[in-house]
Design an enzyme around this catalytic site. Structure first.
Site, short mmCIF file in Angstrom:
data_model
loop_
_atom_site.label_atom_id
_atom_site.label_comp_id
_atom_site.label_asym_id
_atom_site.label_seq_id
_atom_site.Cartn_x
_atom_site.Cartn_y
_atom_site.Cartn_z
CG HIS A 104 -17.64 36.06 -99.27
ND1 HIS A 104 -16.87 35.14 -98.56
CD2 HIS A 104 -18.92 35.85 -98.87
CE1 HIS A 104 -17.64 34.45 -97.76
NE2 HIS A 104 -18.89 34.83 -97.91
CG HIS A 136 -27.35 33.05 -100.98
ND1 HIS A 136 -28.05 33.85 -100.10
CD2 HIS A 136 -26.08 33.06 -100.56
CE1 HIS A 136 -27.22 34.34 -99.20
NE2 HIS A 136 -26.03 33.88 -99.45
O1 LIG Z 1 -22.83 32.40 -100.13
C1 LIG Z 1 -23.12 32.73 -98.98
O2 LIG Z 1 -23.65 32.00 -98.12
C2 LIG Z 1 -22.92 34.16 -98.56
O3 LIG Z 1 -21.99 34.80 -99.42
C3 LIG Z 1 -22.49 34.28 -97.13
O4 LIG Z 1 -21.20 33.68 -97.01
C4 LIG Z 1 -22.45 35.72 -96.67
O5 LIG Z 1 -21.77 35.78 -95.46
C5 LIG Z 1 -23.86 36.28 -96.42
O6 LIG Z 1 -24.64 36.21 -97.56
C6 LIG Z 1 -23.76 37.74 -95.99
O7 LIG Z 1 -25.02 38.31 -95.86
MG LIG Z 2 -21.84 33.83 -101.31
#
Ligand SMILES: O=C(O)[C@H](O)[C@@H](O)[C@H](O)[C@H](O)CO
Ligand SMILES: [Mg+2]
Length: 395
Positions: free
Chosen positions: A201, A301
């Site tokens: 993160h 993502h």
């Molecule tokens: O890789 C991911 O899925 C992201 O880092 C999430 O874990 C975060 O919580 C989200 O993007 C926050 O907005």
């Molecule tokens: Mg992430």
């Protein structure tokens, strides 16, 4: 010409006690309507930016009204020209992303084609996914191990988690030991045939990220995601020179100009562009083409909802350099799956690519009407909105 008549922001809000993360309780949708009755759906990130997003989508509506929904490049250029801060604004690119996704939905429906057929065809008819959101309330190694086993029992062959508890910026040897024990427990629980993906993160400075990576390398993670603070390019270079662990990142890169800096310095092994933050399908496809030129595969993502999931899967289906897709699908509250008729189930770690026109899914408009609120009603509280609930080990 399918002329845009409305670009409408819609906030869905339905907090549940077992939501895996604060942002699981709401979604920001965009509904695009054309004069001849075409309707398309888009979605973008919510997290703590709901109100800002809604305001920007309203401005976007005034800019796009009267324009041709097919003019994907021209429409983006106009927004880029009008919103002076788009190049440095997540909210602006996120608002635009949702509009672009909805535009593709309309275009596909108009042409009677699923979007993947317009993005380059069906390179694969099913998409490998990795699970996220599966480890709510896990703190001890055995908690992670038990939940990981359950996730694999559901058929997943890859799972991502953040083992770092409450640490931020720095992590001491005790924290690294705790994280390594969690990863070790998961590795022992799932065996060598399942991919383990480590989420950091973007918490750490380079020194901490390097030491954490050294401790996790023995468990052969597929990658470590955002190991250092996202803006710390020098720190990432140091990380790359000091560890052998593969790096994934991209959810916080919002345009091509920023992206090329990472690719040309070979700083990323799995690119995690977010279709809902980079400029929609139009721009995310360009990101995958840029990555392809550097032999970097895509692992898009998506920590948001089903409309964004449907859009991303259409792109996953088509690009040549696809690796694996993030999926919270089984860990969202049920209402998010119901929003698309639960039409993208994960089977043996894969999702079949929807083939209906547009994004390939039918949106439950009755449910939308039931759950929608206006932005004055939503209260976003402070707190770690990016952590899976109950995993910060007490902070
Ligand atoms: O890789 C991911 O899925 C992201 O880092 C999430 O874990 C975060 O919580 C989200 O993007 C926050 O907005
Ligand atoms: Mg992430």
């Amino acid at each position: 010409m399918p002329e845009i008549s409305e670009v409408e922001p819609i906030i869905l809000y339905n907090p549940r006690p077992d939501d895996p993360a604060p942002w699981a309780s709401y979604m920001v949708l965009v509904r695009v309507v054309t004069k001849d009755g075409g309707v398309g759906w888009g979605e973008t990130l919510s997290s703590i930016r709901v109100n800002a997003l809604v305001q920007l989508i309203k401005v976007l509506s005034s800019v796009m009204r009267g324009r041709d929904v097919f003019n994907l490049e021209g429409n983006r250029l106009e927004w880029y020209r009008q919103d002076f801060n788009m190049p440095v604004s997540l909210e602006s690119t996120a608002a635009y992303s949702a509009f672009d996704i909805a535009s593709w939905d309309i275009i596909g429906r108009e042409l009677g084609a699923p979007v993947h057929r317009l993005l380059g065809g069906l390179t694969r008819d099913r998409v490998r996914v990795y699970a996220n959101g599966w480890y709510s309330n896990a703190v001890k190694p055995e908690d992670f191990a038990e939940k990981a086993k359950e996730t694999v029992r559901r058929g997943y062959t890859a799972l991502k988690f953040d083992p770092f508890g409450p640490y931020f910026d720095m992590i001491d040897s005790a924290g690294i030991k705790d994280a390594a024990e969690r990863v070790k427990a998961v590795r022992e629980a799932v065996g060598d045939g399942v991919d383990i993906l480590i989420e950091a993160h973007g918490r750490f400075n380079a020194e901490s990220a390097i030491r954490a990576a050294w401790a996790l390398e023995p468990y052969n993670p597929l990658f470590m995601e955002e190991p250092v603070h996202p803006e710390d390019i020098e720190g990432l270079i140091r990380f790359r020179n000091s560890t052998r662990i593969r790096v994934a990142l991209g959810e916080r890169i919002i345009n091509k100009g920023y992206l090329i800096q990472y690719l040309k310095l070979s700083l990323v092994d799995y690119l995690q562009t977010d279709v809902g933050r980079f400029g929609g399908l139009t721009e995310a496809r360009k990101a995958s083409i840029m990555a392809e030129a550097f032999s970097v595969p895509m692992a898009f993502h998506n920590a948001n909802g089903p409309i964004l999931h449907a859009a991303t899967i259409q792109l996953d289906a088509s690009i040549p350099n696809f690796a694996v897709q993030e999926s919270f699908y089984d860990y969202w509250p049920q209402w998010k799956r119901d929003l698309v008729g639960d039409s993208m189930p994960v089977e043996n770690g894969y999702v079949k690519v929807p083939t209906k026109p547009g994004l390939g899914v039918d949106v439950n408009e009755k449910l939308i009407e039931r759950l929608r609120i206006n932005e004055t009603e939503i209260t976003i509280k402070g707190g770690l909105s990016w952590i899976v609930k109950g995993t910060t080990g007490g902070s």
